[in-house]
Structure formats: C-alpha cells, structure tokens
Design an enzyme around this catalytic site. Structure first.
Site, PDB file in Angstrom:
ATOM      1  N   TYR A  60     -11.891 -13.954 -11.594  1.00  0.00           N
ATOM      2  CA  TYR A  60     -10.478 -13.627 -11.785  1.00  0.00           C
ATOM      3  C   TYR A  60      -9.804 -14.783 -12.517  1.00  0.00           C
ATOM      4  CZ  TYR A  60     -11.390 -10.152  -8.098  1.00  0.00           C
ATOM      5  OH  TYR A  60     -11.918  -9.128  -7.348  1.00  0.00           O
ATOM      6  N   GLY A 213      -2.933   1.417  -7.972  1.00  0.00           N
ATOM      7  CA  GLY A 213      -1.488   1.532  -8.148  1.00  0.00           C
ATOM      8  C   GLY A 213      -0.982   2.950  -8.274  1.00  0.00           C
ATOM      9  N   PHE A 214      -1.883   3.920  -8.363  1.00  0.00           N
ATOM     10  CA  PHE A 214      -1.483   5.315  -8.566  1.00  0.00           C
ATOM     11  C   PHE A 214      -0.625   5.831  -7.416  1.00  0.00           C
ATOM     12  CE2 PHE A 214      -2.330   9.956  -8.367  1.00  0.00           C
ATOM     13  CZ  PHE A 214      -1.873  10.309  -9.619  1.00  0.00           C
ATOM     14  N   PHE A 215      -0.985   5.481  -6.183  1.00  0.00           N
ATOM     15  CA  PHE A 215      -0.240   5.990  -5.033  1.00  0.00           C
ATOM     16  C   PHE A 215       1.032   5.200  -4.748  1.00  0.00           C
ATOM     17  CE2 PHE A 215      -4.473   7.766  -4.253  1.00  0.00           C
ATOM     18  CZ  PHE A 215      -4.126   9.093  -4.078  1.00  0.00           C
ATOM     19  N   SER A 216       1.244   4.131  -5.500  1.00  0.00           N
ATOM     20  CA  SER A 216       2.497   3.402  -5.349  1.00  0.00           C
ATOM     21  C   SER A 216       3.463   3.652  -6.496  1.00  0.00           C
ATOM     22  CB  SER A 216       2.234   1.895  -5.215  1.00  0.00           C
ATOM     23  OG  SER A 216       1.428   1.432  -6.263  1.00  0.00           O
TER      24      SER A 216
END
Length: 344
Positions: A60, A213-216
């Site tokens: 990262y 991040g789709f569900f947020s």
C-alpha cells in the site's frame, strides 16, 4: 444511534488473538488527497473508539501506508492495537495482474522492512498477501514459522488462499486468520473457503465488506470515480452489471430504512452476523464514515432479515476483478507439491 458505540471483541483463530469485532482497513489512506495529519487523526479516533484491529500492507503506497500507521502509533497507542500487515505482492497491474513472491529469503527481508516502517518490535498478524504459485507454500510457511520463533511476528495469516493451500500451510504452522473478500455482493468464498477455515479453527477477516464502497455510496460512487480509480475496471461497476446491481442496492436501501439504520450499516451487520469468528475491516478516509461503520455493531438482524438479504444478494452481477487480475494470483491457484520440489 447517537449513543457511544461499545465495540465487542472477538476471538480470531485458536492461538489467542483477540481483536475488535470490526477493524479498520487502512489501504485507502494512502490513496487520498487528504493530509497525513488528517489520516492520523482518523486512526486516533478509531483507536480511541475501541477499534483495535488495524490492517495494512507493504504494497500500500507502496510502503507509505505502513509509515503512516507507524506515525499514528507513537505516544503509547501501540499497546492498544492488534496490528496486521502483509507481504508478497511486489507489483500490481490491472493489465497484467500481480507479481507475487513467497521466497523464504524475501519473507525475512519483507518482515524486516515492515517492522522498521511501522516502528514496532513485532507484528501481531502477518499475512501472505497473495500466494506464490511457483513454489510450495510449505517453504513460505517455514520462513514465517521461524519469524514466530524469533518473536518478530505473533500470528500467521493467509490472504486469498484456496482450501488446499490453507490446509497445507496450516500443517506447517497454525494459521490464525484468512483474509478474503466477503460481502453481500461477493459470496463465492462461502462454498469451500469459509467451511475449510471453520473446520480448522481459523478466523475470517473480510475485506471490502461494503462492496468497495458500493453499499455506502452506490450510483453516486459509480458515476464519480476518479479517472485513476481502479474500481472503474471492476465488472460489477460497469454497464448492464451496474444497472442490475443498482436494483439490488435499492432493495437494500429500503430494508435499511425499515431497520432504522443506514445501507452501509445493514451491509456490515450482515457480515458481522455471519459468526463470532468474523472481523470485517471496512476502510475509509472520513471520520464520519468511520463512525457510521462502527454503528453496525448495534444493528441486530433477525433470521428473516438474513433470509431477505440472502435473496437480494443472489441477483448480483459481475466478476470481482478484470480477467487479467483474476487469472493471475486472485484465482486461489495451488502451489507445487513439496515432494516434487524436493525431488529437483
């Protein structure tokens, strides 16, 4: 949900590791225009809120994420956390996939580098980030076992490993945790990997529990991804797949309103309720999102709620990653047998 959230702890694996029921994935903190000081403030907020399980990797940044966490842990906070980092991925390309190494010499070098960047004497949970399919997993594990014996790491984990690889690794030294992608829209691990972990007493650490991040953020996220955002290349976010998945999201939205929680809290609660051996690690760069995420521990789902969510999730369309990535080291391929290696 205005009251302070009390985050319970969970036992991960059978070797003694205890972590907060919900952790914090730190990868995105190296991919944001926000300042390092803002990210340190977020990390401090998380630790002070009772989130003790921090997840990073040497890839990262690369390296900058570990340096960031090292800075955040100064001043007495190291003792309050269980620190997880990873090694093994040496480069990432959406066109060519991953370059991975599990060479024993590299294992030792990677660990030394992570210890230095993190500024710690030992790593609580050290993961093989992706499996090197060119050498037997036993050779990688022998090096990790030596690191445990030297006190440089406490527990060993695998990430994105096949059932066979998990069994072979576990036979060399107990595996404490397996990290994998698991959410309402990524369910393939339930068939073989999760049952294998549970048979062997291995803890489960789901990454991307909010569907990247789709569900947020849903459609707003899909339509506003930055040009360099890797999610633009993910099939679930593209064309007809996205249209189908937006129908799914709307159904989850409606259910969340009935439950009196947010959509992301409902999606996280679904993961949390999969078992006491599960500790998801949602990532964020915003304190308000972090506080929303930890609120998921207060959301209780009935058997009917879980059944309803199962039905909704069955309509997801699209692969997790582009073909090149899936065909490289995201495909849970097995490593060569140790017997054939010794015969060379």
């Amino acid at each position: 949900m205005g009251e302070a959230v009390v985050i319970p702890t969970r036992k991960i694996g059978c070797q003694g590791l205890q972590v907060s029921a919900i952790g914090l994935g730190c990868m995105s903190m190296s991919q944001t225009p926000k300042s390092q000081q803002e990210m340190i403030e977020l990390l401090h907020t998380a630790i002070d809120s009772g989130v003790t399980f921090l997840d990073t990797s040497d890839i990262y940044g690369p390296h900058t994420n570990e340096l960031l966490i090292g800075q955040a842990l100064k001043g007495g906070r190291r003792e309050k956390v269980q620190l997880a980092t990873k090694f093994g991925i040496t480069s990432i390309s959406l066109a060519e996939g991953l370059a991975v190494t599990g060479d024993p010499t590299y294992v030792k070098e990677a660990c030394a580098g992570s210890l230095k960047r993190l500024g710690v004497e030992f790593i609580d949970l050290y993961y093989v980030h992706r499996i090197d399919t060119t050498i037997p997993i036993e050779l990688t594990m022998e090096a990790l076992k030596e690191l445990v014996e030297e006190g440089k790491i406490k527990y060993i984990g695998l990430s994105e490993a096949s059932p066979e690889t998990i069994r072979r690794a576990h036979a060399v030294h107990p595996i404490t945790a397996v990290q994998l992608e698991w959410s309402l829209w990524t369910r393939d691990v339930e068939e073989e990997v999760i049952p294998t972990c549970r048979e062997l007493g291995i803890g489960i650490v789901p990454y991307s529990p909010l569907g990247k991040g789709f569900f947020s953020s849903g459609l707003n996220l899909a339509e506003n991804l930055a040009l360099g955002d890797f999610r633009r290349n993910i099939p679930k976010f593209q064309g007809e797949n996205l249209e189908q998945n937006m129908v799914l999201l709307e159904r989850v939205n409606k259910m969340a309103k009935k439950k009196g929680c947010t959509t992301s809290q409902l999606a996280l609660a679904w993961v949390l309720q999969q078992g006491d051996d599960v500790s998801p690690i949602p990532g964020t760069t915003k304190i308000e999102n972090f506080k929303e995420n930890i609120g998921a521990v207060s959301v209780k789902l009935t058997h009917q709620d879980m059944d309803d969510l199962e039905t909704i999730a069955s309509s997801v369309k699209g692969e997790r990653y582009p073909d090149a990535v899936m065909k490289s080291n995201w495909n849970n391929a097995n490593t060569p047998p140790l017997s054939s290696w010794k015969a060379k």
